[in-house]
Design a protein around this motif. Structure first.
Motif, PDB file in Angstrom:
ATOM      1  N   VAL A   1     -17.621  27.485  20.022  1.00  0.00           N
ATOM      2  CA  VAL A   1     -18.967  27.214  19.503  1.00  0.00           C
ATOM      3  C   VAL A   1     -19.428  25.815  19.902  1.00  0.00           C
ATOM      4  CG1 VAL A   1     -20.300  26.828  17.391  1.00  0.00           C
ATOM      5  CG2 VAL A   1     -18.880  28.855  17.615  1.00  0.00           C
ATOM      6  N   LYS A   2     -18.525  24.850  19.877  1.00  0.00           N
ATOM      7  CA  LYS A   2     -18.904  23.468  20.206  1.00  0.00           C
ATOM      8  C   LYS A   2     -19.418  23.365  21.639  1.00  0.00           C
ATOM      9  CE  LYS A   2     -17.671  22.140  16.149  1.00  0.00           C
ATOM     10  NZ  LYS A   2     -18.722  21.823  15.142  1.00  0.00           N
ATOM     11  N   GLU A   3     -18.801  24.145  22.559  1.00  0.00           N
ATOM     12  CA  GLU A   3     -19.250  24.117  23.949  1.00  0.00           C
ATOM     13  C   GLU A   3     -20.627  24.753  24.114  1.00  0.00           C
ATOM     14  OE1 GLU A   3     -16.350  25.014  22.904  1.00  0.00           O
ATOM     15  OE2 GLU A   3     -14.934  23.594  23.830  1.00  0.00           O
ATOM     16  N   HIS A   4     -20.974  25.665  23.233  1.00  0.00           N
ATOM     17  CA  HIS A   4     -22.277  26.336  23.299  1.00  0.00           C
ATOM     18  C   HIS A   4     -23.200  25.890  22.163  1.00  0.00           C
ATOM     19  CE1 HIS A   4     -19.569  29.018  25.569  1.00  0.00           C
ATOM     20  NE2 HIS A   4     -20.637  29.383  26.243  1.00  0.00           N
ATOM     21  N   LEU A   5     -22.936  24.712  21.632  1.00  0.00           N
ATOM     22  CA  LEU A   5     -23.679  24.253  20.458  1.00  0.00           C
ATOM     23  C   LEU A   5     -25.180  24.162  20.728  1.00  0.00           C
ATOM     24  CD1 LEU A   5     -23.126  23.354  17.549  1.00  0.00           C
ATOM     25  CD2 LEU A   5     -23.085  20.986  18.356  1.00  0.00           C
ATOM     26  N   ALA A   6     -25.554  23.698  21.921  1.00  0.00           N
ATOM     27  CA  ALA A   6     -26.980  23.535  22.235  1.00  0.00           C
ATOM     28  C   ALA A   6     -27.706  24.879  22.198  1.00  0.00           C
ATOM     29  CB  ALA A   6     -27.144  22.888  23.602  1.00  0.00           C
ATOM     30  N   TYR A   7     -27.044  25.946  22.648  1.00  0.00           N
ATOM     31  CA  TYR A   7     -27.686  27.264  22.673  1.00  0.00           C
ATOM     32  C   TYR A   7     -27.925  27.792  21.259  1.00  0.00           C
ATOM     33  CZ  TYR A   7     -26.310  27.236  27.593  1.00  0.00           C
ATOM     34  OH  TYR A   7     -26.149  26.912  28.916  1.00  0.00           O
ATOM     35  N   PHE A   8     -26.886  27.722  20.415  1.00  0.00           N
ATOM     36  CA  PHE A   8     -27.043  28.226  19.050  1.00  0.00           C
ATOM     37  C   PHE A   8     -27.970  27.329  18.228  1.00  0.00           C
ATOM     38  CE2 PHE A   8     -23.039  30.264  20.314  1.00  0.00           C
ATOM     39  CZ  PHE A   8     -23.302  31.564  19.937  1.00  0.00           C
ATOM     40  N   THR A   9     -27.998  26.041  18.531  1.00  0.00           N
ATOM     41  CA  THR A   9     -28.940  25.146  17.850  1.00  0.00           C
ATOM     42  C   THR A   9     -30.378  25.522  18.181  1.00  0.00           C
ATOM     43  OG1 THR A   9     -27.330  23.337  17.884  1.00  0.00           O
ATOM     44  CG2 THR A   9     -29.633  22.739  17.540  1.00  0.00           C
ATOM     45  N   ASP A  10     -30.610  25.953  19.423  1.00  0.00           N
ATOM     46  CA  ASP A  10     -31.947  26.384  19.821  1.00  0.00           C
ATOM     47  C   ASP A  10     -32.399  27.587  19.004  1.00  0.00           C
ATOM     48  OD1 ASP A  10     -34.238  26.299  21.788  1.00  0.00           O
ATOM     49  OD2 ASP A  10     -33.483  28.308  22.215  1.00  0.00           O
TER      50      ASP A  10
ATOM     51  N   ASP B   1     -29.672  31.344   7.713  1.00  0.00           N
ATOM     52  CA  ASP B   1     -28.415  30.949   7.069  1.00  0.00           C
ATOM     53  C   ASP B   1     -27.212  31.349   7.913  1.00  0.00           C
ATOM     54  OD1 ASP B   1     -29.980  30.043   5.003  1.00  0.00           O
ATOM     55  OD2 ASP B   1     -29.703  31.833   3.759  1.00  0.00           O
ATOM     56  N   LEU B   2     -27.306  32.508   8.580  1.00  0.00           N
ATOM     57  CA  LEU B   2     -26.223  32.952   9.446  1.00  0.00           C
ATOM     58  C   LEU B   2     -26.005  31.985  10.601  1.00  0.00           C
ATOM     59  CD1 LEU B   2     -24.179  34.995  10.602  1.00  0.00           C
ATOM     60  CD2 LEU B   2     -26.110  36.246  11.575  1.00  0.00           C
ATOM     61  N   LEU B   3     -27.097  31.566  11.245  1.00  0.00           N
ATOM     62  CA  LEU B   3     -26.961  30.611  12.352  1.00  0.00           C
ATOM     63  C   LEU B   3     -26.433  29.274  11.870  1.00  0.00           C
ATOM     64  CD1 LEU B   3     -27.575  30.868  15.411  1.00  0.00           C
ATOM     65  CD2 LEU B   3     -28.401  32.781  14.013  1.00  0.00           C
ATOM     66  N   TYR B   4     -26.793  28.884  10.663  1.00  0.00           N
ATOM     67  CA  TYR B   4     -26.263  27.634  10.106  1.00  0.00           C
ATOM     68  C   TYR B   4     -24.747  27.736   9.947  1.00  0.00           C
ATOM     69  CZ  TYR B   4     -25.598  23.662   6.974  1.00  0.00           C
ATOM     70  OH  TYR B   4     -25.165  22.488   6.417  1.00  0.00           O
TER      71      TYR B   4
ATOM     72  N   LEU C   1     -35.888  28.112  11.995  1.00  0.00           N
ATOM     73  CA  LEU C   1     -36.528  27.140  11.099  1.00  0.00           C
ATOM     74  C   LEU C   1     -38.042  27.197  11.242  1.00  0.00           C
ATOM     75  CD1 LEU C   1     -34.288  23.932  11.335  1.00  0.00           C
ATOM     76  CD2 LEU C   1     -34.562  25.453   9.376  1.00  0.00           C
ATOM     77  N   LYS C   2     -38.501  27.255  12.491  1.00  0.00           N
ATOM     78  CA  LYS C   2     -39.941  27.335  12.727  1.00  0.00           C
ATOM     79  C   LYS C   2     -40.515  28.613  12.139  1.00  0.00           C
ATOM     80  CE  LYS C   2     -43.419  27.373  16.396  1.00  0.00           C
ATOM     81  NZ  LYS C   2     -43.670  27.313  17.867  1.00  0.00           N
TER      82      LYS C   2
END
Length: 314
Positions: free
Chosen positions: A206-215, A192-195, A221-222
């Motif tokens: 955050v938008k510039e590093h979105l791919a990292y935090f999405t990972d 929930d925190l990462l969301y 999730l897994k």
């Protein structure tokens, strides 16, 4: 112990600067790590950095749920590490500002040590700034969740395939469920925190590093799916044990009921002839005793055969 890393605008690192010089114009960003701080060192959170009192209070009131709080231009994160032996959560606090990262933890943290080494040893990572350093800390913390979950999966597989008594198997199942609950209390709030981080408009960059935090979010999730899957498996094994016990108890009760039913007429006959009256039919008959025993045996055997044909002993 205090560790200080200051990144100059030319990409070089200074590790020996005092706190008072961290805001020099030639410093691009810096990282201060409070590693098992003393009481005097911990007071610097207020005296030098002037963090919000509520955030400082959360640093010392263990164990906080993983969360994100915004205080003006400083973002406060409560993160959880996992003790690899006990699987207990260990709190790691992180302050993120426009040009700094401050980490605070009362126990040693190998994850922060590893992130520190990566920033120190790779010049290209320093250029990504303090937000990337915060990502590295979160990423290393989450990566350490996987061995704990895999360990429980292996224990569950071993318990399922091992030839143990049902009681020993259930002891293992309940122990695994307790450990899964510990991990669940950490992994779900971290997810929930990462969301919140992914959808935050207040954290700059955050938008510039979105791919990292999405990972990281995908990993959580897994992990949450693995936790729920293992909990369902243990619940199924527990329910199977309860069903087996229930069926066994039903079979025992049915057998005892049939035996009791067979002995009811025999007990009635024995009760009749056990009364101490002088004048009773067949009381003084020479073959009365053997005749009554024969009748009782015939009744019992006949009822047994009848119940057997009806399948009550199956």
């Amino acid at each position: 112990m205090l560790r200080i890393m200051a990144i100059h605008k030319d990409g070089t690192i200074a590790n020996d600067l005092p706190l008072q010089q961290l805001n020099r114009p030639d410093i691009q960003w810096y990282w201060v790590d409070f590693n098992e701080p003393t009481e005097e060192e911990a007071m610097l959170l207020e005296r030098h950095f002037h963090f919000h009192p509520l955030a400082i209070e959360d640093c010392f009131h263990l164990l906080q749920r993983p969360k994100l709080d915004h205080y003006d231009d400083v973002h406060f994160f409560v993160l959880h590490a996992i003790n690899p032996i006990t699987l207990d959560a260990e709190e790691v606090d992180l302050f993120l500002g426009k040009n700094f990262v401050v980490t605070f933890h009362l126990q040693p943290s190998s994850e922060i040590d590893e992130a520190w080494k990566r920033i120190t040893g790779q010049p290209d990572l320093r250029e990504k700034g303090q937000l990337y350093a915060a990502y590295l800390v979160m990423d290393k913390l989450v990566d350490q969740y996987f061995p704990a979950v895999y360990q429980l999966e292996d224990q569950l597989s071993e318990s399922e395939s091992a030839r143990k008594s049902i009681q020993a198997l259930m002891d293992d199942i309940f122990e695994i469920r307790a450990k899964l609950l510990k991990l669940r209390k950490t992994i779900l709030p971290m997810r929930d925190l990462l969301y919140r981080i992914l959808n935050s408009e207040r954290i700059e960059g955050v938008k510039e590093h979105l791919a990292y935090f999405t990972d990281i979010y995908d990993h959580l999730l897994k992990l949450s799916e693995m936790i729920e899957s293992n909990r369902e498996m243990t619940a199924d094994m527990r329910d199977s044990y309860i069903s087996i016990n229930s069926n066994r108890m039903n079979a025992i009760m049915k057998t005892l009921t049939v035996i009791t039913t067979i002995f009811m007429p025999l007990t009635f006959i024995a009760g009749i002839y056990g009364m101490n009256f002088e004048y009773m039919p067949e009381l003084k008959w020479d073959w009365g005793y053997f005749t009554v025993l024969g009748v009782m045996f015939s009744i019992g055997f006949g009822m047994y055969v009848w119940f057997r044909r009806k399948g009550w002993f199956d």
